[in-house]
Design an enzyme around this catalytic site. Structure first.
Site, PDB file in Angstrom:
ATOM      1  CE  LYS A  57     -77.898   5.068  14.230  1.00  0.00           C
ATOM      2  NZ  LYS A  57     -76.527   5.524  13.996  1.00  0.00           N
ATOM      3  CB  THR A  58     -76.726  -1.736  13.741  1.00  0.00           C
ATOM      4  OG1 THR A  58     -77.288  -0.723  12.907  1.00  0.00           O
ATOM      5  CG2 THR A  58     -77.167  -3.091  13.235  1.00  0.00           C
ATOM      6  CG  ASP A 244     -80.915  -0.574  12.647  1.00  0.00           C
ATOM      7  OD1 ASP A 244     -80.703   0.593  13.025  1.00  0.00           O
ATOM      8  OD2 ASP A 244     -80.011  -1.348  12.268  1.00  0.00           O
ATOM      9  CD  GLU A 245     -80.393   2.358   8.869  1.00  0.00           C
ATOM     10  OE1 GLU A 245     -80.527   3.598   8.828  1.00  0.00           O
ATOM     11  OE2 GLU A 245     -79.322   1.773   8.653  1.00  0.00           O
ATOM     12  CD  GLN A 275     -76.627   7.349   9.169  1.00  0.00           C
ATOM     13  OE1 GLN A 275     -76.434   6.441   8.378  1.00  0.00           O
ATOM     14  NE2 GLN A 275     -76.352   7.238  10.454  1.00  0.00           N
ATOM     15  NE  ARG A 624     -72.727   4.626   5.751  1.00  0.00           N
ATOM     16  CZ  ARG A 624     -73.218   4.401   6.977  1.00  0.00           C
ATOM     17  NH1 ARG A 624     -73.398   3.172   7.394  1.00  0.00           N
ATOM     18  NH2 ARG A 624     -73.488   5.396   7.790  1.00  0.00           N
TER      19      ARG A 624
END
Ligand code: ATP
Ligand code: MG
Length: 767
Positions: A57-58, A244-245, A275, A624
């Site tokens: 995504k990032t 983002d996020e 998330q 992560r």
């Protein structure tokens, strides 16, 4: 035609910007899979990329930004890109720079807060802010709010300012100015005066030409509402808005984005509902879920291929998060066609926190020997207090580390305060320590008093403590201040006498209680307060290792010094919350025990919803890792000088058995079958003795209260009993205080332990 990479930060007068014939697609687009590429190339209209961890995504957002610049669809300053942290913004800028060069410089790229500051510095005047306004930190905010409450005669015992601070922050998160605050939401605080106090607080801020953090967003919204012309300028300027996020945005941020993207409608949000971990700060996962409703014409893209983690890690994370009910549900598969399954997740049961740290650091050393980069190793904790043991162990072994997103343990405010007390007890001349704590907690000895003490000290050439002793014999101070200073000096003298006979841990516990320092944090209703209390407990527990106060204080100074020498290649310690969006080769996830993780306090406050958020946090933690995950749990935690038994987290049970390699310390627990897929930990100390095993806790040790309550009493220990303790070995009971025993151990010396950890050594029981 002007240069598309023109760096000037001024909006163009004429809105129309017709691109020249588009340049050929750059090679870097080939590094994307087809779905990612579709998201990058969907430059017309709203776009939502909703997909699991590590699916790029990032990367999509960064590439999309580069692509828009490359295609000359917008000038750099016509792009607004919002990230969650400043660090993420920096990284994104660097990556875009790598794609398109210096054009990246002028993109409006930053956090919601940073971007809002930029807008307010420009236009704040129209809503009464001078351009040089101050942004208050938490301490200043609180001080100001206290003043406001005092002016209104609010009983601060009944209605602590911290509580109101929280209420106001939540209102600001929801975009509510004082006049918009509705009846239901928290207005009953301070006897129904919360709304008026909020208004008064805002008024005070304006007089000071200051804003708090929540204001940054809120005042932008006010600005946009007051001046549609200014809003219009921004709406025209920002051809592209990217976030983002997105799952962790709050209502104010949602409104901010919506307004700014309203004209061009090129809003691209990426996120992952699994998330969403900031609801406690006002984040609304609903924002991401309603995107399709808000923008029926949106292009929705789902990415399913994960490029970060091994298939084993993916399987573990997916299996775990599937236990949540409130989720959209997504598939995640590896993006690497020839991927090996990868190492299983190491799940390790240990005796206590120290052993946990020892084990983790041993593993880290092994990785280091194997040529792995320390930068690629992270220890992700649920709560700040867990850091200390790892920090200590890393220092002992000389492995460089850094604590990200917060101060190192000994640098935390509450720990510094506690240490200042100990320093002053150790050494009356320590003027800095004196100044730090003389009015913490508040005892009516404010700046004026301290100045007078200073003057007297300087005039007579004596320490501040000595000056205080002399001052209380004069009528220099008001009677109240004098009495208070006298009481402090008396206490200090008493602690100094006790120093010789009391262990540093006991002394610290006593001082923190007697001064009201613990009480101060217990009354504090801000979100940080419980964490600070945990840290203080951990601090006192850690002190157990020290026989003398000077020994400990030297250690602290050395540790602090070590802090200064940060090395480039170092292990990262951070909370799970701040690890969002990051990746490491190896990830350590310690403290997977009920109460710690899932965090008991969250569950008590918010029940099932909180449990699901905790599980998402676990999902964030696992995802992560690229290659290796180490999960650990301890059978015993020392909490405020007391041993408590703990139970492995339910999340461990929720990992798929075939992705896990289970380990337990063979020396302590006998042979537990590593990798057998069974979660039985036979002979697992107190866990199995308590009949808990890996099942959910039926009854947990009361860990919430500062002075932890002892476990069920075995009742019948007597002074003189010969006993056996699993950790400390044989010893003799010297004192019995309810369930607490003081035992002189043959090898480990004198310790206070709970009786439930002790067995009577059968052959020597006295009649
Ligand atoms: P998170 O949900 O954790 O924020 P994300 O969805 O933002 O993750 P990224 O951080 O963008 O994922 O990507 C994860 C990793 O996969 C990064 O190292 C990234 O460079 C890599 N990656 C992404 N897409 C591809 C691809 N198409 N080919 C190879 N590697 C990729
Ligand atoms: Mg990301």
């Amino acid at each position: 035609m002007s240069d598309p990479f023109d760096l000037t930060d001024e909006p163009e007068p004429a809105p129309a910007f017709v691109p020249a014939a588009p340049p050929p697609a750059p090679q870097w687009l080939d590094k994307l899979n087809p779905e990612q590429r579709a998201a990058v190339e969907a430059t017309d209209g709203p776009v939502l990329v909703l997909s699991g961890a590590g699916t790029g995504k990032t990367r999509v957002l960064t590439t999309r930004l580069g692509y828009i610049l490359h295609r000359r669809l917008a000038k750099p300053w016509q792009i607004l890109a919002v990230t969650f942290t400043n660090r993420a913004a920096r990284e994104m800028r660097e990556r875009v720079q790598a794609l398109v060069g210096p054009a990246a410089e002028a993109v409006w790229l930053g956090t919601f807060h940073a971007l809002s500051v930029r807008i307010l510095r420009r236009h704040g005047e129209v809503i009464g802010l001078k351009t040089n306004f101050t942004i208050l930190d938490a301490d200043d905010q609180l001080r100001l709010l206290k003043q406001v409450m005092e002016a209104d005669d609010i009983d601060s015992k009944k209605w602590p300012a911290q509580g109101l601070m929280g209420v106001i922050q939540r209102w600001k998160d929801r975009g509510l100015t004082p006049e918009k605050v509705s009846r239901e939401s928290g207005t009953d605080y301070a006897g129904g005066r919360a709304q008026a106090l909020y208004q008064a607080y805002q008024d005070r801020l304006r007089t000071l030409n200051a804003v708090d953090f929540g204001d940054l967003l809120l005042l932008c919204l006010v600005l946009f509402q007051t001046r549609p012309d200014i809003l219009g300028e921004y709406q025209n300027q920002f051809r592209y808005v990217m976030v983002d996020e997105y799952q962790d945005s709050n209502v104010a941020q949602y409104l901010w984005l919506r307004l700014l993207s309203q004209v061009n409608r090129n809003l691209c949000c990426v996120g992952d509902d699994d998330q969403s971990i900031y609801s406690w700060r006002g984040a609304e996962v609903g924002n991401i879920l309603r995107f399709e409703k808000d923008y029926p014409d949106a292009t929705i893209i789902r990415l399913e291929r994960n490029y970060r983690s091994t298939p084993t890690i993916l399987a573990a994370a997916s299996h775990l998060i599937a236990h949540n009910e409130a989720r959209l549900g997504k598939t995640l598969r590896t993006g690497h066609t020839d991927a090996e399954p990868g190492a299983r997740i190491k799940v390790r049961g240990v005796w206590d926190g120290q052993e946990e740290a020892r084990w983790a650091v041993d593993e880290i050393e092994a990785l280091q020997r194997g040529g792995h980069d320390l930068n690629q190793i992270a220890i992700l904790v649920r709560a700040g207090f867990q850091m200390l043991e790892f920090e200590e162990r890393l220092i002992t072994t000389g492995i460089p580390y850094r604590v990200v997103g917060g101060p190192r343990f000994y640098e935390r405010m509450e720990i510094r305060d506690a240490i200042a007390y100990l320093r002053l007890i150790n050494q009356s001349d320590d003027g800095l320590a004196f100044e730090r704590i003389i009015n913490t907690p508040k005892r009516g000895l404010g700046d004026t008093t301290v100045q007078k003490i200073h003057q007297l000290g300087r005039a007579q050439g004596v320490s501040l403590v000595e000056a205080s002793l002399r001052m209380i014999e004069t009528d220099e101070l008001r009677p109240q201040a004098r009495a208070s200073l006298r009481a402090f000096c008396t206490d200090l003298a008493r602690w100094q006498t006790l120093k010789a006979t009391t262990s540093p841990a006991d002394l610290a516990a006593m001082v923190l209680e007697e001064t009201g320092y613990i009480d101060m944090w217990q009354k504090d209703k801000t979100a940080e307060a419980p964490g600070r209390l945990d840290n203080l407990r951990e601090f006192v527990s850690g002190l157990e290792e020290w026989d003398t106060l000077p020994g400990f204080l030297d250690h602290v100074s050395l540790v602090m010094e070590n802090d200064a020498a940060t090395s480039a290649d170092s292990v990262t310690i951070m909370t799970l919350h701040s690890a969002k969006g990051l990746e490491f080769d190896s990830v350590f996830l310690p403290g997977w025990e009920e109460d710690i993780f899932p965090n008991r306090r969250s569950l008590d406050e918010n029940g099932q919803k909180a449990l699901e958020e905790e599980r998402r946090l676990a999902y964030v933690g696992i995802t992560r890792a690229r290659a290796r995950v180490y999960v650990s749990f301890a059978a015993n935690r020392r909490v405020y000088n007391q041993w408590q038994s703990s139970i492995p987290s339910r999340f461990i049970e929720e990992l798929p058995k075939d992705a896990v390699e289970q380990e337990a310390d063979a020396g302590l627990y006998g042979n537990t079958a590593a990798g057998s897929g069974s979660y039985d930990f036979p002979g697992f100390g107190d866990v199995s003795r308590a009949g808990a095993g890996l099942r959910r806790p039926t009854r947990m040790v009361e860990a919430e209260s500062w002075s932890s309550k002892p476990r069920k009493s075995q009742g019948d220990f007597q002074i003189g009993d010969r006993v056996f303790h699993d950790k400390f070995g044989y010893g003799r009971v010297e004192a019995v205080d309810d369930a607490k025993l003081e035992i002189a151990f043959d090898k480990a010396g004198r310790k206070k332990v709970l009786d439930s950890f002790v067995q009577v050594a059968s052959e020597t029981r006295k009649p």
